[in-house]
Design an enzyme around this catalytic site. Structure first.
Site, PDB file in Angstrom:
ATOM      1  N   LEU A  85     -51.325  71.794  14.102  1.00 41.14           N
ATOM      2  CA  LEU A  85     -51.412  72.556  12.694  1.00 41.14           C
ATOM      3  C   LEU A  85     -52.464  72.604  11.851  1.00 41.14           C
ATOM      4  O   LEU A  85     -52.938  73.407  11.198  1.00 41.14           O
ATOM      5  CB  LEU A  85     -50.242  72.439  11.764  1.00 41.14           C
ATOM      6  CG  LEU A  85     -48.667  72.941  12.485  1.00 41.14           C
ATOM      7  CD1 LEU A  85     -47.727  72.631  11.285  1.00 41.14           C
ATOM      8  CD2 LEU A  85     -48.938  74.526  12.347  1.00 41.14           C
ATOM      9  N   GLY A  86     -53.080  71.292  11.737  1.00 44.40           N
ATOM     10  CA  GLY A  86     -54.315  70.982  10.935  1.00 44.40           C
ATOM     11  C   GLY A  86     -54.381  69.563  10.581  1.00 44.40           C
ATOM     12  O   GLY A  86     -53.369  68.620  11.085  1.00 44.40           O
ATOM     13  N   GLU A  87     -55.241  69.231   9.955  1.00 49.33           N
ATOM     14  CA  GLU A  87     -55.350  67.608   9.576  1.00 49.33           C
ATOM     15  C   GLU A  87     -56.018  67.536   8.193  1.00 49.33           C
ATOM     16  O   GLU A  87     -56.950  68.134   7.785  1.00 49.33           O
ATOM     17  CB  GLU A  87     -56.455  66.910  10.607  1.00 49.33           C
ATOM     18  CG  GLU A  87     -56.614  65.667  10.570  1.00 49.33           C
ATOM     19  CD  GLU A  87     -57.476  65.021  11.617  1.00 49.33           C
ATOM     20  OE1 GLU A  87     -57.825  65.840  12.443  1.00 49.33           O
ATOM     21  OE2 GLU A  87     -57.651  63.785  11.509  1.00 49.33           O
ATOM     22  N   GLY A  88     -55.342  66.389   7.335  1.00 49.09           N
ATOM     23  CA  GLY A  88     -56.021  66.281   6.100  1.00 49.09           C
ATOM     24  C   GLY A  88     -56.385  64.511   6.127  1.00 49.09           C
ATOM     25  O   GLY A  88     -56.679  64.125   7.107  1.00 49.09           O
ATOM     26  N   GLY A  89     -56.486  64.090   4.773  1.00 47.12           N
ATOM     27  CA  GLY A  89     -56.964  62.725   4.904  1.00 47.12           C
ATOM     28  C   GLY A  89     -55.743  61.625   5.386  1.00 47.12           C
ATOM     29  O   GLY A  89     -56.109  60.592   5.913  1.00 47.12           O
ATOM     30  N   GLY A  91     -53.598  62.180   7.896  1.00 46.60           N
ATOM     31  CA  GLY A  91     -53.631  62.409   9.489  1.00 46.60           C
ATOM     32  C   GLY A  91     -53.374  63.637  10.023  1.00 46.60           C
ATOM     33  O   GLY A  91     -53.277  64.653   9.124  1.00 46.60           O
ATOM     34  N   VAL A  93     -51.258  66.885  11.639  1.00 50.17           N
ATOM     35  CA  VAL A  93     -50.038  67.527  11.244  1.00 50.17           C
ATOM     36  C   VAL A  93     -49.602  68.559  12.652  1.00 50.17           C
ATOM     37  O   VAL A  93     -50.519  69.218  12.940  1.00 50.17           O
ATOM     38  CB  VAL A  93     -49.963  68.617  10.184  1.00 50.17           C
ATOM     39  CG1 VAL A  93     -48.505  69.096   9.942  1.00 50.17           C
ATOM     40  CG2 VAL A  93     -50.350  67.638   8.870  1.00 50.17           C
ATOM     41  N   ASP A 209     -53.223  65.735  -7.662  1.00 51.42           N
ATOM     42  CA  ASP A 209     -54.404  66.342  -6.490  1.00 51.42           C
ATOM     43  C   ASP A 209     -54.049  68.075  -6.236  1.00 51.42           C
ATOM     44  O   ASP A 209     -53.803  68.459  -5.153  1.00 51.42           O
ATOM     45  CB  ASP A 209     -53.866  65.674  -5.099  1.00 51.42           C
ATOM     46  CG  ASP A 209     -55.355  65.575  -4.270  1.00 51.42           C
ATOM     47  OD1 ASP A 209     -56.353  66.333  -4.804  1.00 51.42           O
ATOM     48  OD2 ASP A 209     -55.085  64.993  -3.020  1.00 51.42           O
TER      49      ASP A 209
HETATM   50  N1  LIG Z   1     -45.273  71.906   5.670  1.00 55.43           N
HETATM   51  C1  LIG Z   1     -46.275  72.420   6.602  1.00 55.43           C
HETATM   52  N2  LIG Z   1     -46.120  73.456   7.190  1.00 55.43           N
HETATM   53  C2  LIG Z   1     -47.046  74.033   7.898  1.00 55.43           C
HETATM   54  N3  LIG Z   1     -48.362  73.545   7.932  1.00 55.43           N
HETATM   55  C3  LIG Z   1     -48.563  72.482   7.275  1.00 55.43           C
HETATM   56  C4  LIG Z   1     -47.661  71.711   6.574  1.00 55.43           C
HETATM   57  N4  LIG Z   1     -48.151  70.711   5.999  1.00 55.43           N
HETATM   58  C5  LIG Z   1     -49.422  70.691   6.399  1.00 55.43           C
HETATM   59  N5  LIG Z   1     -49.430  71.719   7.285  1.00 55.43           N
HETATM   60  C6  LIG Z   1     -50.923  72.123   7.629  1.00 55.43           C
HETATM   61  O1  LIG Z   1     -51.608  70.978   7.959  1.00 55.43           O
HETATM   62  C7  LIG Z   1     -52.911  71.047   7.339  1.00 55.43           C
HETATM   63  C8  LIG Z   1     -53.247  69.604   6.779  1.00 55.43           C
HETATM   64  O2  LIG Z   1     -52.284  69.256   5.663  1.00 55.43           O
HETATM   65  P1  LIG Z   1     -52.568  68.020   4.888  1.00 55.43           P
HETATM   66  O3  LIG Z   1     -51.886  68.151   3.721  1.00 55.43           O
HETATM   67  O4  LIG Z   1     -52.315  66.726   5.733  1.00 55.43           O
HETATM   68  O5  LIG Z   1     -54.315  67.967   4.445  1.00 55.43           O
HETATM   69  P2  LIG Z   1     -55.054  68.432   3.517  1.00 55.43           P
HETATM   70  O6  LIG Z   1     -54.153  69.113   2.592  1.00 55.43           O
HETATM   71  O7  LIG Z   1     -55.674  69.889   4.022  1.00 55.43           O
HETATM   72  O8  LIG Z   1     -56.008  67.866   2.885  1.00 55.43           O
HETATM   73  P3  LIG Z   1     -55.831  66.450   2.003  1.00 55.43           P
HETATM   74  O9  LIG Z   1     -55.566  65.545   2.663  1.00 55.43           O
HETATM   75  O10 LIG Z   1     -57.038  66.353   1.038  1.00 55.43           O
HETATM   76  O11 LIG Z   1     -54.588  66.864   1.097  1.00 55.43           O
HETATM   77  C9  LIG Z   1     -52.594  71.937   6.078  1.00 55.43           C
HETATM   78  O12 LIG Z   1     -53.725  72.506   5.773  1.00 55.43           O
HETATM   79  C10 LIG Z   1     -51.588  72.943   6.774  1.00 55.43           C
HETATM   80  O13 LIG Z   1     -52.481  73.898   7.546  1.00 55.43           O
END
Ligand SMILES: Nc1ncnc2c1ncn2[C@@H]1O[C@H](COP(=O)(O)OP(=O)(O)OP(=O)(O)O)[C@@H](O)[C@H]1O
Ligand SMILES: [Mg+2]
Length: 432
Positions: A85-89, A91, A93, A209
């Protein structure tokens, strides 16, 4: 005076730790006693790094489910790239699906599984903060944590699945469909309500945040705050602030917090002001592709917020002129106050909600405005050439000209595979 007993991590997560001495009697668990009375905070815990192979017990006093790594592999098809679905700091998802065959009492539903990148900058502490806060705080505008996995060095989080992903993707992804004005207001109100719940709790929480990527959207665009890894208990008693190491996201963090490390609820309100500006202008809080002067959205746009004429020029061209003029004016004024450099002059979040609530129902949408944007090669900024064709103000008409949120399809949200080098093996998952 009663002495506050220190709760150990082991008491919360017996499955993550090897017992140091004799096994604690669960009936005497301090956590169990406290959970029913007041919210536990991170500071109530002392650290331990001892890991355990025992994965049987669950977090006492909350509705969280404890998953094994194997179970989460099964529901995400072994963390398959097609479920990414995506990735943030923290790891990557992945999407998965759970039901009561996996665990008794589990509602059949899609979930998002967040996996700690063992080579990344975050770790056990952020994972634990998330579990402690989201395990205890429940509100329609906070994403629901369904459970977690804590197995050897692996740390995972299981959330309700949010069909439209993050607001950041919806607002800024290249080929995403533009969000209509009423939807933007709905999102701002939802996010503000999430913050209000935190700020006004018996034991207040500062989110720290607040940003577009941490606002997730439901299928009907209900906004929910996610990512409590940096959240902090607010000041107590006579204290005016909490002192912290400055953390957060550039472009959103309040100036006084960056300068002094003094954190207050007003720091979140500043970040909210930045988000409101993003919704109004369609510009990112920090955009290094723009000219130096325009890179920091709040600094650049704030002086224009008081002048409807000047601000009119920087309203998101993707709105195609379809917004309530009065609504934009009020929202711009609100953003101006939220972005005050003097925290005391910022409104508290409940005041923010009071201003925003009526804006979602304003019906003076401009219909038929035709705006197109021309991108230059030199910078990424768009020069808007607004050709106003038959500009009408239909004050007492429903917003038929605006796109209905329902006309958006799930496909509008595309998963980001841009971090193309992804391979599940990168995350040092132990495969059984
Ligand atoms: N509960 C969820 N349902 C659907 N998609 C999600 C969910 N949580 C995260 N995602 C997807 O995963 C991506 C990464 O989320 P994550 O919160 O790990 O990182 P981020 O918010 O992009 O960065 P940061 O680490 O700076 O918070 C999101 O942008 C979203 O697209
Ligand atoms: Mg996030």
């Amino acid at each position: 005076m009663a002495v506050k007993k220190k709760v150990r991590w082991q008491d919360y997560f017996p499955n993550c730790f090897k017992p140091e001495g004799p096994k604690p009697d669960p009936k005497k668990s301090v956590l169990k006693q406290q959970a029913s009375f007041q919210r536990i905070s991170l500071s109530d815990l002392s650290s331990s790094t001892v890991l355990s192979e025992d994965l049987s017990a669950s977090l006492v006093g909350s509705n969280l489910h404890v998953f094994t790594l194997q179970e989460l592999k099964v529901i995400t098809q072994n963390f398959s790239p097609s479920n990414f679905l995506g990735e943030g700091g923290f790891g990557p998802v992945y999407k998965g699906f759970v039901d009561d065959k996996l665990k008794a009492g589990l509602k059949a539903q899609p979930v998002a599984v967040k996996l700690l990148d063992l080579d990344g900058s975050q770790g056990h502490r952020e994972w634990l903060t998330e579990v402690i806060y989201l395990g205890q705080l429940r509100h329609p505008n906070l994403v629901k944590l369904i459970g977690y996995c804590c197995e050897e060095e692996h740390r995972l989080l299981v959330y309700e699945y949010m069909a439209r992903g993050s607001l950041e993707n919806q607002l800024f992804r290249r080929f995403s469909v533009s969000l209509p004005w009423p939807t933007r207001m709905k999102i701002a109100i939802g996010a503000a309500k999430g913050l209000a719940f935190l700020h006004e709790a018996e034991k207040p929480v500062i989110f720290r945040d607040f940003k577009a990527s941490n606002i997730l959207l439901d299928s009907d665009f209900t906004a929910k705050l996610s990512d409590f890894g940096l959240a902090k208990d607010g000041p107590e008693g006579d204290d005016t602030h909490v002192s912290t190491r400055v953390m957060g996201t550039q472009g959103y963090a309040a100036p006084e917090y960056i300068l002094t490390g003094h954190l207050t609820a007003a720091s979140d309100v500043y970040s909210f002001g930045v988000l409101l500006l993003e919704l109004l202008t369609g510009r990112k809080s920090l955009d290094k592709t723009r000219s130096q002067r325009e890179q920091n959205l709040a600094e650049w746009a704030r002086p224009m917020l008081k002048s409807p004429r000047k601000f009119g020029r920087i309203i998101d061209p993707r709105l195609e002129g379809q917004y309530s003029e009065l609504g934009v004016q009020k929202a711009a004024e609100l953003a101006y106050h939220c972005l005050s450099h003097r925290p005391k002059l910022r409104p508290i979040i409940s005041e923010v909600i009071k201003v925003l609530e009526p804006l979602k129902d304003l019906e003076d949408l401009q219909i038929g405005t035709f705006v197109f944007a021309v991108s230059t090669d030199s910078d990424n900024s768009s020069k808007e050439i607004a050709k106003k064709k038959e500009l009408h103000h239909h004050r007492n008409r429903p917003s038929e000209g605006a796109k209905s949120p329902l006309s958006f399809t799930e496909n509008a949200r595309q998963h980001d595979h841009s971090k193309g080098s992804y391979s599940p093996a990168n995350y040092r998952l132990k495969r059984s």
